[in-house]
Design a protein around this motif. Sequence first.
Motif, PDB file in Angstrom:
ATOM      1  N   ARG A 126     -11.381 -36.450 -31.857  1.00  0.00           N
ATOM      2  CA  ARG A 126     -12.745 -36.322 -32.388  1.00  0.00           C
ATOM      3  C   ARG A 126     -13.764 -36.272 -31.259  1.00  0.00           C
ATOM      4  NH1 ARG A 126     -12.395 -40.921 -36.699  1.00  0.00           N
ATOM      5  NH2 ARG A 126     -10.230 -40.916 -36.145  1.00  0.00           N
ATOM      6  N   GLU A 127     -13.577 -37.123 -30.260  1.00  0.00           N
ATOM      7  CA  GLU A 127     -14.498 -37.113 -29.120  1.00  0.00           C
ATOM      8  C   GLU A 127     -14.463 -35.768 -28.413  1.00  0.00           C
ATOM      9  OE1 GLU A 127     -13.362 -40.400 -26.682  1.00  0.00           O
ATOM     10  OE2 GLU A 127     -14.178 -41.889 -28.068  1.00  0.00           O
ATOM     11  N   ARG A 129     -13.599 -32.881 -29.695  1.00  0.00           N
ATOM     12  CA  ARG A 129     -14.209 -31.867 -30.557  1.00  0.00           C
ATOM     13  C   ARG A 129     -15.725 -31.938 -30.496  1.00  0.00           C
ATOM     14  NH1 ARG A 129     -10.035 -33.057 -35.367  1.00  0.00           N
ATOM     15  NH2 ARG A 129      -8.355 -31.740 -34.632  1.00  0.00           N
ATOM     16  N   LYS A 130     -16.270 -33.151 -30.479  1.00  0.00           N
ATOM     17  CA  LYS A 130     -17.725 -33.296 -30.361  1.00  0.00           C
ATOM     18  C   LYS A 130     -18.200 -32.772 -29.012  1.00  0.00           C
ATOM     19  CE  LYS A 130     -18.369 -37.088 -33.564  1.00  0.00           C
ATOM     20  NZ  LYS A 130     -18.744 -38.494 -33.759  1.00  0.00           N
ATOM     21  N   GLN A 131     -17.454 -33.076 -27.948  1.00  0.00           N
ATOM     22  CA  GLN A 131     -17.817 -32.571 -26.629  1.00  0.00           C
ATOM     23  C   GLN A 131     -17.744 -31.045 -26.599  1.00  0.00           C
ATOM     24  OE1 GLN A 131     -15.177 -34.504 -23.898  1.00  0.00           O
ATOM     25  NE2 GLN A 131     -16.287 -36.453 -23.954  1.00  0.00           N
ATOM     26  N   GLU A 134     -20.798 -29.702 -28.246  1.00  0.00           N
ATOM     27  CA  GLU A 134     -21.954 -29.840 -27.346  1.00  0.00           C
ATOM     28  C   GLU A 134     -21.901 -28.810 -26.219  1.00  0.00           C
ATOM     29  OE1 GLU A 134     -21.760 -33.894 -26.069  1.00  0.00           O
ATOM     30  OE2 GLU A 134     -22.333 -34.661 -28.044  1.00  0.00           O
TER      31      GLU A 134
END
Length: 161
Positions: A126-127, A129-131, A134
């Motif tokens: 998840r981290e 994917r968020k990165q 961004e």
Amino acid sequence: MIILQSAMEKSNLFKVDEFGVKNYNYGILAIVSFALFALLNISLGYITFVAESAVVGSPVKNYADAFWLMLMSSTTIGFGDVYPITLAGRIAVFVMFILGVGILGGVGAIFANKIFGFADTNIKNRELRKQNIEILQQNDKIYQKLIALEEKLEAFDKEVR
């Protein structure tokens, strides 16, 4: 399939986050597992009691003995003080070996994973994917600025000529 998936989501066994990752409710899974484990011990213990108590020479004298046999079978301890001698009793013990060890091993694996996080890659994924989102947004902003800069350069080039 969609109905089953909807029913599973409403059961609170898991929730699907915005990335499509299933996040399991370990508390409910543990309660269901232990309830199933207890039900198996009680029912297979009763089957063993019925099968063994009428046989002369059987170490299973009462329901407590049969229940103890199921507990010892499910944990693979098997002290040997109580053992089945009938085919039905042996089948019940065999089923308890397989299912009991599976349930206890599954619950143990869930808790070990939760405590030590050996294979918990969902958070890392998840981290990442968020990165990635961004980074893609930042790349898009840079791309838009480059287009604007190219347009300004082309306009400046036309003015100079």
